[in-house]
Design an enzyme around this catalytic site. Structure first.
Site, mmCIF file in Angstrom:
data_model
loop_
_atom_site.group_PDB
_atom_site.id
_atom_site.type_symbol
_atom_site.label_atom_id
_atom_site.label_comp_id
_atom_site.label_asym_id
_atom_site.label_seq_id
_atom_site.Cartn_x
_atom_site.Cartn_y
_atom_site.Cartn_z
ATOM 1 N N VAL A 39 -75.904 -6.106 67.882
ATOM 2 C CA VAL A 39 -76.303 -4.743 67.338
ATOM 3 C C VAL A 39 -76.342 -3.576 68.349
ATOM 4 C CG1 VAL A 39 -76.888 -5.439 65.130
ATOM 5 C CG2 VAL A 39 -78.591 -5.264 66.639
ATOM 6 N N SER A 79 -90.330 -4.302 57.220
ATOM 7 C CA SER A 79 -91.495 -5.074 57.430
ATOM 8 C C SER A 79 -92.911 -4.480 56.944
ATOM 9 C CB SER A 79 -91.917 -5.448 58.637
ATOM 10 O OG SER A 79 -92.933 -6.113 58.900
ATOM 11 N N TYR A 81 -93.023 -3.798 67.681
ATOM 12 C CA TYR A 81 -92.698 -4.150 66.652
ATOM 13 C C TYR A 81 -92.938 -3.159 65.512
ATOM 14 C CZ TYR A 81 -91.241 -7.651 62.990
ATOM 15 O OH TYR A 81 -90.569 -7.802 61.751
ATOM 16 N N ALA A 137 -93.848 -0.182 65.591
ATOM 17 C CA ALA A 137 -93.224 1.140 65.908
ATOM 18 C C ALA A 137 -91.943 0.944 65.354
ATOM 19 C CB ALA A 137 -93.337 1.468 67.269
ATOM 20 N N SER A 138 -91.071 0.073 65.901
ATOM 21 C CA SER A 138 -89.490 -0.170 65.417
ATOM 22 C C SER A 138 -89.407 -0.163 63.916
ATOM 23 C CB SER A 138 -89.250 -1.585 66.088
ATOM 24 O OG SER A 138 -89.489 -2.668 65.345
ATOM 25 N N LYS A 139 -90.277 -1.025 63.259
ATOM 26 C CA LYS A 139 -90.193 -1.224 61.595
ATOM 27 C C LYS A 139 -90.653 0.001 60.922
ATOM 28 C CE LYS A 139 -88.588 -5.195 61.556
ATOM 29 N NZ LYS A 139 -87.099 -5.423 61.295
ATOM 30 N N ILE A 174 -92.566 -14.276 56.309
ATOM 31 C CA ILE A 174 -91.655 -15.094 55.721
ATOM 32 C C ILE A 174 -91.231 -16.182 56.461
ATOM 33 C CG2 ILE A 174 -89.405 -15.038 54.517
ATOM 34 C CD1 ILE A 174 -91.364 -12.984 53.214
HETATM 35 P P1 NAI Z 1 -84.657 -14.748 62.455
HETATM 36 O O1 NAI Z 1 -84.846 -14.839 63.872
HETATM 37 O O2 NAI Z 1 -84.561 -16.105 61.725
HETATM 38 O O3 NAI Z 1 -83.254 -13.897 62.246
HETATM 39 C C1 NAI Z 1 -82.865 -12.858 62.904
HETATM 40 C C2 NAI Z 1 -81.622 -12.805 63.450
HETATM 41 O O4 NAI Z 1 -81.247 -11.818 64.147
HETATM 42 C C3 NAI Z 1 -81.150 -13.819 64.280
HETATM 43 O O5 NAI Z 1 -80.040 -14.607 63.643
HETATM 44 C C4 NAI Z 1 -80.752 -13.488 65.801
HETATM 45 O O6 NAI Z 1 -79.838 -14.000 66.379
HETATM 46 C C5 NAI Z 1 -80.358 -11.960 65.149
HETATM 47 N N1 NAI Z 1 -80.444 -10.990 66.200
HETATM 48 C C6 NAI Z 1 -81.329 -10.695 67.236
HETATM 49 N N2 NAI Z 1 -80.838 -9.937 68.256
HETATM 50 C C7 NAI Z 1 -79.720 -9.416 67.670
HETATM 51 C C8 NAI Z 1 -78.768 -8.498 68.326
HETATM 52 N N3 NAI Z 1 -79.122 -7.904 69.370
HETATM 53 N N4 NAI Z 1 -77.626 -8.337 67.553
HETATM 54 C C9 NAI Z 1 -77.574 -9.154 66.628
HETATM 55 N N5 NAI Z 1 -78.277 -10.058 65.974
HETATM 56 C C10 NAI Z 1 -79.348 -10.146 66.562
HETATM 57 O O7 NAI Z 1 -85.676 -13.760 61.732
HETATM 58 P P2 NAI Z 1 -85.874 -13.343 60.261
HETATM 59 O O8 NAI Z 1 -87.223 -13.656 60.034
HETATM 60 O O9 NAI Z 1 -84.657 -13.945 59.369
HETATM 61 O O10 NAI Z 1 -85.703 -11.858 60.466
HETATM 62 C C11 NAI Z 1 -84.653 -11.127 59.828
HETATM 63 C C12 NAI Z 1 -85.453 -9.592 59.847
HETATM 64 O O11 NAI Z 1 -86.598 -9.716 58.997
HETATM 65 C C13 NAI Z 1 -85.753 -9.088 61.126
HETATM 66 O O12 NAI Z 1 -85.476 -7.708 61.157
HETATM 67 C C14 NAI Z 1 -87.253 -8.991 61.050
HETATM 68 O O13 NAI Z 1 -87.727 -8.177 61.982
HETATM 69 C C15 NAI Z 1 -87.533 -8.936 59.593
HETATM 70 N N6 NAI Z 1 -88.802 -9.212 59.228
HETATM 71 C C16 NAI Z 1 -89.202 -10.816 59.360
HETATM 72 C C17 NAI Z 1 -90.614 -11.219 58.680
HETATM 73 C C18 NAI Z 1 -90.715 -12.858 58.800
HETATM 74 O O14 NAI Z 1 -91.895 -12.999 58.465
HETATM 75 N N7 NAI Z 1 -89.886 -13.567 59.024
HETATM 76 C C19 NAI Z 1 -91.443 -10.249 58.271
HETATM 77 C C20 NAI Z 1 -90.817 -8.931 57.961
HETATM 78 C C21 NAI Z 1 -89.694 -8.800 58.330
#
Ligand code: NAI
Length: 262
Positions: A61, A139, A152, A154-156, A185
């Site tokens: 992305v 988030s 993190y 700041a980004s969110k 999560i």
């Molecule tokens: P995850 O690590 O399981 O999934 C994130 C996905 O984003 C991965 O598959 C990764 O390969 C992909 N990714 C990373 N950099 C990328 C790039 N440059 N281009 C394309 N894809 C890329 O993590 P999760 O927990 O499912 O996170 C999903 C979203 O939820 C994220 O934005 C995270 O910041 C947000 N989030 C997660 C929380 C948690 O506690 N797990 C809490 C609040 C928000």
């Protein structure tokens, strides 16, 4: 370019965690899911089994031209983008005198700039359709500060404000935009940090801040995304929705235990 018979959702970060759970939910509900991620998705076949025509494509992305080309191909292949869910993201932070500018830039680049690039690539098609639904995954750490959050948070926080602005700019032409603000999560990203031995005590304290007394499941975020994409939320736009087991409801000091409410 003819429109596919199903509604189309583009989900970034679809190979894992929250993005994958969203793909699973939208496929189960009959959407054609176009999933993208920087990494391949081992279990994507089960999404195709849930909803034929769904496909997975590699996409970083942060790469502007690749994002533009990706959206162009999606529109050429399916003729519409009904919903975009931006779940691609990375963890990262630390007190700022401990982190490099490169680490800061990486987090902002993926979480905030990457979110903008993907949505910007989808917007012209949504304007042409005069309809569209944008769901960003921000988030609770985009709503309030947390120790060591820095890049993190700041980004969110940026994603939350960016989403509100999308709602302002595009509402009158039928495009809604909302941010989901998950609590903690249980996903691969979460485990990468929380499974560290050094995090054991902190993990328990963080869990206790969720008033439901547990961490969340990816499917619970997917459920919120499904609600925001559908007609039941037709008058909701510009909203940042905590889906967090009560994490941002208020502070806990142990009085619930004193009152015997555990
Ligand atoms: P995850 O690590 O399981 O999934 C994130 C996905 O984003 C991965 O598959 C990764 O390969 C992909 N990714 C990373 N950099 C990328 C790039 N440059 N281009 C394309 N894809 C890329 O993590 P999760 O927990 O499912 O996170 C999903 C979203 O939820 C994220 O934005 C995270 O910041 C947000 N989030 C997660 C929380 C948690 O506690 N797990 C809490 C609040 C928000």
């Amino acid at each position: 370019m003819s429109r596919a018979s199903k509604k189309i959702v583009w989900i970034t970060g679809a190979a894992s965690g929250i993005g994958y759970a969203c793909a699973e939910r939208f496929a189960a509900e009959g959407y054609l899911v176009v999933g993208s991620d920087i990494n391949p998705c081992k279990q994507w076949q089960s999404i195709e089994e849930l909803s034929s025509g769904s496909c997975f494509r590699l996409l970083d992305v942060t790469l502007e031209q690749a994002v533009t080309d990706f959206a162009g191909a999606l529109i050429a292949d399916f003729g519409a983008i009904d919903v975009v869910i931006t779940a691609a993201g990375v963890a990262g932070g630390g007190a700022i005198h401990h982190i490099s500018t490169a680490d800061w830039d990486h987090v902002i680049n993926v979480n905030l700039r990457g979110t903008m690039l993907c949505i910007r690539a989808a917007i012209p098609q949504m304007i042409e359709q005069r309809s569209g639904n944008i769901i960003t995954i921000a988030s609770v750490e985009g709503l309030e500060g947390s120790e060591g959050g820095s890049a993190y948070n700041a980004s969110k926080g940026g994603v939350v404000m960016f989403t509100k602005n999308l709602a302002m700019d595009y509402g009158r032409i039928g495009i809604r935009a909302n941010a989901i603000c998950p609590g903690f999560i249980d996903t691969p990203m979460f485990r990468e940090v929380m499974d560290l031995e050094a995090m054991r005590e902190t993990r328990d304290k963080i869990q206790a801040q969720h008033k439901l007394g547990r961490f969340g499941r990816s499917q619970e975020i997917a459920g919120a995304a499904w609600f925001l994409a559908g007609e039941d939320s037709s008058f909701i736009t510009g909203h940042a929705l905590p889906v967090d087991g009560g994490y941002v409801a208020g502070h806990s000091y142990g009085l619930t235990e004193m009152m015997g409410l555990v």
